[in-house]
Design a protein around this motif. Structure first.
Motif, PDB file in Angstrom:
ATOM      1  N   GLU A 112       0.836  -1.200   0.000  1.00  0.00           N
ATOM      2  CA  GLU A 112       0.000   0.000   0.000  1.00  0.00           C
ATOM      3  C   GLU A 112       0.875   1.255   0.000  1.00  0.00           C
ATOM      4  OE1 GLU A 112      -2.644  -2.173  -0.686  1.00  0.00           O
ATOM      5  OE2 GLU A 112      -2.284  -2.802   1.373  1.00  0.00           O
ATOM      6  N   PHE A 113       2.131   1.101   0.396  1.00  0.00           N
ATOM      7  CA  PHE A 113       3.041   2.241   0.506  1.00  0.00           C
ATOM      8  C   PHE A 113       3.868   2.465  -0.756  1.00  0.00           C
ATOM      9  CE2 PHE A 113       1.960   1.152   4.785  1.00  0.00           C
ATOM     10  CZ  PHE A 113       1.964   2.348   5.484  1.00  0.00           C
ATOM     11  N   ASP A 114       3.657   1.664  -1.788  1.00  0.00           N
ATOM     12  CA  ASP A 114       4.518   1.755  -2.964  1.00  0.00           C
ATOM     13  C   ASP A 114       4.343   3.039  -3.762  1.00  0.00           C
ATOM     14  OD1 ASP A 114       5.732  -0.598  -2.370  1.00  0.00           O
ATOM     15  OD2 ASP A 114       4.710  -1.797  -3.867  1.00  0.00           O
ATOM     16  N   TYR A 115       3.238   3.742  -3.551  1.00  0.00           N
ATOM     17  CA  TYR A 115       3.047   5.016  -4.232  1.00  0.00           C
ATOM     18  C   TYR A 115       3.446   6.202  -3.355  1.00  0.00           C
ATOM     19  CZ  TYR A 115       0.040   1.908  -7.007  1.00  0.00           C
ATOM     20  OH  TYR A 115      -0.447   0.856  -7.760  1.00  0.00           O
ATOM     21  N   GLY A 116       4.071   5.915  -2.217  1.00  0.00           N
ATOM     22  CA  GLY A 116       4.501   6.967  -1.300  1.00  0.00           C
ATOM     23  C   GLY A 116       3.572   7.092  -0.109  1.00  0.00           C
ATOM     24  N   GLY A 403       6.076   0.449 -11.047  1.00  0.00           N
ATOM     25  CA  GLY A 403       6.289   1.798 -11.551  1.00  0.00           C
ATOM     26  C   GLY A 403       7.541   2.450 -10.991  1.00  0.00           C
ATOM     27  N   ASN A 404       8.551   1.644 -10.640  1.00  0.00           N
ATOM     28  CA  ASN A 404       9.795   2.205 -10.117  1.00  0.00           C
ATOM     29  C   ASN A 404      10.572   2.909 -11.221  1.00  0.00           C
ATOM     30  OD1 ASN A 404       9.741   1.358  -7.335  1.00  0.00           O
ATOM     31  ND2 ASN A 404      10.006  -0.730  -8.070  1.00  0.00           N
ATOM     32  N   VAL A 405      11.245   3.986 -10.856  1.00  0.00           N
ATOM     33  CA  VAL A 405      11.988   4.793 -11.813  1.00  0.00           C
ATOM     34  C   VAL A 405      13.443   4.332 -11.868  1.00  0.00           C
ATOM     35  CG1 VAL A 405      12.786   7.132 -12.342  1.00  0.00           C
ATOM     36  CG2 VAL A 405      10.469   6.759 -11.499  1.00  0.00           C
ATOM     37  N   VAL A 500      16.726   0.443 -10.111  1.00  0.00           N
ATOM     38  CA  VAL A 500      15.603   1.309  -9.756  1.00  0.00           C
ATOM     39  C   VAL A 500      15.911   2.095  -8.485  1.00  0.00           C
ATOM     40  CG1 VAL A 500      13.855  -0.109 -10.882  1.00  0.00           C
ATOM     41  CG2 VAL A 500      14.467  -0.582  -8.510  1.00  0.00           C
ATOM     42  N   ASN A 501      15.288   3.270  -8.394  1.00  0.00           N
ATOM     43  CA  ASN A 501      15.443   4.107  -7.201  1.00  0.00           C
ATOM     44  C   ASN A 501      15.115   3.337  -5.932  1.00  0.00           C
ATOM     45  OD1 ASN A 501      16.406   6.716  -7.815  1.00  0.00           O
ATOM     46  ND2 ASN A 501      14.462   7.253  -8.766  1.00  0.00           N
ATOM     47  N   TYR A 502      14.084   2.507  -6.027  1.00  0.00           N
ATOM     48  CA  TYR A 502      13.641   1.732  -4.862  1.00  0.00           C
ATOM     49  C   TYR A 502      14.811   1.036  -4.178  1.00  0.00           C
ATOM     50  CZ  TYR A 502      11.663  -2.333  -2.445  1.00  0.00           C
ATOM     51  OH  TYR A 502      11.377  -3.300  -1.518  1.00  0.00           O
ATOM     52  N   ASP A 522      19.229  10.298 -12.892  1.00  0.00           N
ATOM     53  CA  ASP A 522      17.990   9.860 -12.243  1.00  0.00           C
ATOM     54  C   ASP A 522      16.813  10.062 -13.192  1.00  0.00           C
ATOM     55  OD1 ASP A 522      16.367   8.842 -10.314  1.00  0.00           O
ATOM     56  OD2 ASP A 522      16.467  10.562  -8.968  1.00  0.00           O
ATOM     57  N   TYR A 523      15.680   9.445 -12.855  1.00  0.00           N
ATOM     58  CA  TYR A 523      14.423   9.585 -13.578  1.00  0.00           C
ATOM     59  C   TYR A 523      14.596   9.311 -15.077  1.00  0.00           C
ATOM     60  CZ  TYR A 523      12.709  11.442  -9.220  1.00  0.00           C
ATOM     61  OH  TYR A 523      12.369  11.581  -7.898  1.00  0.00           O
ATOM     62  N   CYS A 524      15.061   8.103 -15.353  1.00  0.00           N
ATOM     63  CA  CYS A 524      15.284   7.683 -16.741  1.00  0.00           C
ATOM     64  C   CYS A 524      14.099   6.898 -17.292  1.00  0.00           C
ATOM     65  CB  CYS A 524      16.555   6.845 -16.831  1.00  0.00           C
ATOM     66  SG  CYS A 524      18.036   7.756 -16.344  1.00  0.00           S
TER      67      CYS A 524
END
Length: 577
Positions: A112-116, A403-405, A500-502, A522-524
């Motif tokens: 549930e926390f994967d979107y922040g 949806g990891n960046v 991934v950023n994660y 970042d953010y590729c």
């Protein structure tokens, strides 16, 4: 004497009356649905037909109510994330669907926390049902973030649902989401304890309060029974507390129709879990002191209103994602093809475990031209087998649904070694979502050497083994793209690593040794889009479409680079002794 007999009779009558009111409630429950809202199954003729869906739950509830029964509908977490159906709007449509079903209460799963963290609080506002978690606290004052339990009355029977979050939420979501903006301090706390006592005490406190207000106390937990989650498993919580009547579990994706577990006072507690992905709907019956549970795996009725919401949302997502981008010549696996219920991706190399980091390796070297030495993929971020045949954006999204960046960081050789060691710490023991799959690198794991990594109470890495001899990870080598040779890891050298950023920046899966890494880019783009870009780069077949195979890979031109996508066990990059 007559007065005393009258008092005794009154007490007996009162006790009998209380007992008579305790029960006759059915609880329908789900866990780890992970946004699988459009399931299909094969009928007797081999045709695909709708499987269990959220509409099935609503219809089952209504049918039971028509029979005069009291019915509760609850969820044990991990419902807003998992497939593109959740990721496309950060779970908003899933909550809309659950509202339409009429859920009574839910607890928070780690995903549930994967979107922040901010999105979690938005989700709780969007839901028409309450969330409960007795061990989710604000660090500064230890006050609960949500209610510890919810008492709901069904007819004359009151049930208290006690919510319990897994302490693994820190690492199996993203630790940075629980911290301040500088990522220096935790602003939220999940009661845990290295020995589990802190968790047990939080649960016991909630049970004590709930039992004063309800006829039944049912835990709605997202803990699981996997031994690698010890000491925070549901069975350990039951064994170290008392007062629960039943425990509806989640997190470990186990199928547990009903198991009796003794609590701290020797009383029986019914433990159950549906598995995952709405393969089953749990059905628990409370009837006085008799509590039973079963799993319903098929149901031929569905609620039309709920189905309409599901179908409209599924179609809008499918239209966007079902564009074919390649043909997969051989299936790729996260599970054992000989035993599909055995998940391999979190404990050893697989062909899909190679394909995902290969995509990042290709992207950063050939598209971004950024000289990437190694690319990684964490086993927990690679989610489903991919059958041979049409490969779409949706195929890629199902494999990497979070949806990891993507990013590129610079790490020292020592950080690389600690990183691989921490990922391999449970090899030979059990699963680990942080098991690392690699591209541009190969290494050996010696399981005869015990794990000696040190972790914090939150599950974050704090220190590696005391000496190089104590490392389980051995013989780390990097591929040299210039001459096709393999070079031994240099602890003092700096390497560029894609992922991934994660994992590489936000301490996902507990990788906290990377605080001093240098961010190169970042953010590729989202991870699944990078994999899709790689799939589109494969050589075309006679049909004019890219064909995903070892020989057609753009990396096949790399001299001595190991690729074997046709082998379910992968290309031999990770050797386990």
């Amino acid at each position: 004497m007559k007065k005393r007999i009258g008092v005794i009779f009154s007490l007996v009558f009162l006790a009998f009356s209380l007992f008579a009111e305790r029960g006759n409630v059915t609880i329908l429950y789900t866990n780890d649905v992970h946004t699988y809202i459009a399931n299909t199954v094969k009928d007797k003729s081999g045709n695909k037909v709708p499987g269990l869906r959220y509409g099935s739950i609503a219809a089952m509830r209504d049918e039971l109510k028509a029979q005069g029964k009291e019915v509760a509908v609850v969820d044990a977490g991990d419902h807003v994330q998992g497939t593109a159906y959740g990721a496309m709007d950060n779970g908003a449509s899933i909550i809309k669907i659950m509202n339409a079903v009429g859920y009574d209460v839910a607890t928070l799963g780690n995903h549930e926390f994967d979107y922040g963290a901010a999105r979690v609080f938005e989700v709780m506002k969007e839901a028409k049902f309450p969330y409960v978690a007795c061990n989710f606290l604000k660090t500064k004052n230890n006050k609960p973030v949500t209610a510890a339990f919810k008492v709901i009355k069904y007819g004359k029977t009151k049930i208290a649902f006690v919510g319990i979050m897994t302490p693994e939420t820190y690492t199996k979501s993203t630790p940075a989401y629980f911290m301040d903006e500088k990522q220096e301090k935790f602003i939220y706390k999940i009661s845990a304890g290295e020995d589990g006592k802190e968790l047990y005490e939080a649960v016991q406190k909630a049970i004590n309060k709930a039992s004063k207000k309800a006829d039944y106390v049912v835990a709605l937990g997202h803990l699981g029974i996997d031994p690698t989650s010890s000491p925070w498993t549901s069975k350990e919580v039951i064994a170290n507390t008392y007062g629960l009547d039943a425990f509806i579990d989640g997190h470990s994706h186990n199928t547990v129709p009903q198991e009796i577990v003794k609590d701290a006072k020797g009383n029986n507690v019914v433990l159950t879990q549906t598995g995952s992905y709405l393969a089953a709907i749990g059905k628990m019956t409370l009837a006085g002191d008799k509590i039973t549970s079963e799993l319903v795996t098929s149901y031929d009725k569905s609620d039309a209103a709920v189905d309409a919401i599901v179908n409209e949302w599924a179609k809008s997502v499918d239209d966007k994602l079902n564009e074919e981008i390649a043909i997969l010549d051989a299936p790729m696996y996260i599970n054992d093809p000989a035993n599909p219920k055995t998940r391999l991706i979190r404990k050893q190399e697989t062909n899909l475990g190679d394909f995902v980091p290969d995509g990042a390796y290709y992207y950063f070297n050939e598209v971004e031209k950024l000289d990437c030495d190694m690319a990684i993929g964490n086993g927990g971020g690679i989610r489903v087998d991919v059958p041979a045949g049409s490969y779409t954006y949706n195929s890629a999204k199902k494999v990497q649904p979070f949806g990891n960046v993507m990013c590129l960081v610079q790490m020292t050789g020592k950080e690389v070694l600690d990183f691989l060691e921490f990922g391999a710490r449970k090899v030979g023991v059990g699963e680990n979502g942080g098991f690392i799959h690699v591209a541009g690198c190969k290494f050996t794991v010696d399981t005869s050497i015990p794990d000696s990594c040190k972790v914090s109470a939150e599950g974050l890495w704090t220190a590696g083994p005391a000496s190089l001899d104590a490392y389980r990870v051995k013989d780390v080598q990097f591929y040299n793209r210039k001459d096709g040779t393999w070079e031994a890891l240099d602890l003092n050298k700096k390497y560029s690593v894609a992922g991934v950023n994660y994992t590489l920046r936000l301490m996902g899966d507990g990788f906290a040794m990377l605080g001093n890494t240098v961010l190169l880019k970042d953010y590729c783009g989202e991870d699944y889009l990078v994999s899709a870009e790689y799939a589109k780069s494969f050589a075309k077949g006679a049909d004019g479409k890219p064909h995903i195979s070892s020989k057609n890979s753009p990396l096949a031109s790399y001299k001595n680079y190991p690729i074997d996508y046709e082998n379910p066990a992968g290309s031999g990059r990770i050797t386990i002794k």
